[in-house]
Design a protein around this motif. Structure first.
Motif, PDB file in Angstrom:
ATOM      1  N   LEU A 174       0.815  -1.221   0.000  1.00 12.53           N
ATOM      2  CA  LEU A 174       0.000   0.000   0.000  1.00 12.53           C
ATOM      3  C   LEU A 174       0.850   1.273   0.000  1.00 12.53           C
ATOM      4  N   SER A 337      -2.411   3.206   6.207  1.00  8.61           N
ATOM      5  CA  SER A 337      -1.219   2.358   6.135  1.00  8.61           C
ATOM      6  C   SER A 337      -1.096   1.483   7.376  1.00  8.61           C
ATOM      7  N   ALA A 340      -3.568  -1.279   7.136  1.00 10.30           N
ATOM      8  CA  ALA A 340      -3.078  -2.274   6.174  1.00 10.30           C
ATOM      9  C   ALA A 340      -1.985  -3.142   6.791  1.00 10.30           C
TER      10      ALA A 340
END
Length: 356
Positions: A174, A337, A340
């Motif tokens: 990501l 982030s 993720a």
């Protein structure tokens, strides 16, 4: 050839770090104060140089050379790397005899820009540090964690269970996606700016005025420049045609010169300034109505300056809003982030627990 050699000499002069001007907004403001107290422009600079530059003797030499060549305050202040849109205001103030007031206004605007730049750096310093830390974690996960967990899952399951590893791999990439989007955006903007600068002024106007959102701020900027410069010339007694001619002759802002030329073309054929502005359609909403009110009252120059101040306040408001929005956007990206990263760890772990 002599001019080319002089340009090379000047470029090396400004490239020298010792020639940097410290606290430029304060420098301009102090020049304005000394001018109001009766000092000449050259004396004002000479008095202030020791407090704002590291090598006053070198600066005095180049300024003296410009004075001997008959160059004015605009050309001298250009040595201090003042942006061109401010130099236009200085050039017009030379014509109107209001150099001190113009320098004071410019110093305030430059001080505001400097404060916004520092504020933006302060707002981004923590998110950028956090982003670097997160990228390091993602790289570590991709280098050590994901290969190990993939090997464990492959030894205990068949190939059909590799979907979890694939999803985790996507989550761990990501940051790469965000970086790619950021770099692509910067490259596109840089390419677009270079392309625009190479175009003729008429083409620049045509392109910029067709882009949604950007055209709104572009109109505000053009309106602000025209209102301020034209107002300063009218308020000291220049006729409308004389003021427009002066704006055309200056070469520091080609867009302003082009706009002034088109306005004068209509004024010469009997159109009023308000009508010419309305017909061109390059300016902010209700600008023509504001001009019409000034034409009726007989205080057009003052009305234009008031309108310029209003637009300047609006532009500063948008700048403050834009700066304040940047940090939350960074934190949203960082939050995504982090989510993720957690998912990239938890999904394979859950898969491994189910197998066990």
């Amino acid at each position: 050839m002599l001019q080319r050699l002089r340009n090379i000499k000047n470029s090396s002069f400004y490239a020298n770090k010792s020639m940097k001007v410290h606290q430029l907004p304060s420098f301009l403001n102090r020049i304005s104060t000394l001018l109001n107290e009766g000092y000449t422009f050259s004396d004002s600079i000479d008095m202030l140089l020791p407090y704002h530059v590291d090598d006053p003797a070198a600066w005095r030499k180049i300024i003296l050379e410009k004075l001997k060549n008959g160059e004015g305050s605009t050309e001298i202040l250009e040595c201090f790397l003042i942006p061109k849109h401010f130099l236009v205001a200085i050039k017009i103030s030379e014509e109107s005899g209001k150099l001190a007031q113009s320098l004071q206004t410019i110093s305030k605007q430059m001080d505001f820009n400097e404060k916004m730049r520092k504020k933006l750096i302060n707002l981004l310093s923590y998110p950028i540090f956090l982003s670097i830390f997160l990228v390091s974690i993602f790289l570590a996960f991709r280098t050590y964690f994901l290969p190990n967990i993939t090997q464990i899952l492959n030894t205990r399951t068949d190939a059909t269970n590799n979907a979890t590893v694939f999803i985790s791999s996507i989550f761990l990439h990501l940051p790469d996606i965000f970086c790619l989007i950021l770099v692509s955006t910067i490259l596109l903007l840089t390419t677009f700016i270079i392309y625009i600068k190479k175009q003729h002024v008429q083409k620049q106007l045509s392109i910029m005025l067709k882009i949604p959102i950007i055209n709104y701020f572009y109109k505000l900027n053009i309106t602000n420049q025209l209102a301020r410069t034209l107002g300063e010339l009218l308020i000291v007694g220049f006729s409308l045609q004389q003021a427009l001619t002066i704006l055309q002759d200056q070469q520091l802002n080609k867009i302003l010169a082009y706009v002034s030329e088109k306005i004068e073309t209509q004024v010469i054929f009997g159109e009023s300034l308000s009508t010419a502005v309305h017909n061109l359609g390059w300016f902010s909403a209700k600008f023509d109505e504001f001009i019409k009110h000034g034409e009726k009252s007989g205080y057009l120059g003052r009305q234009l300056l008031i309108y310029s101040e209003l637009i300047e306040e609006k532009l500063q408001f948008f700048i403050k809003k834009g700066v304040s929005i940047v940090q939350p956007i960074f934190f949203i990206i960082i939050a995504l982030s982090i989510i993720a990263a957690y998912l990239s760890i938890l999904l394979p772990m859950y898969e491994l627990i189910e197998i066990i």
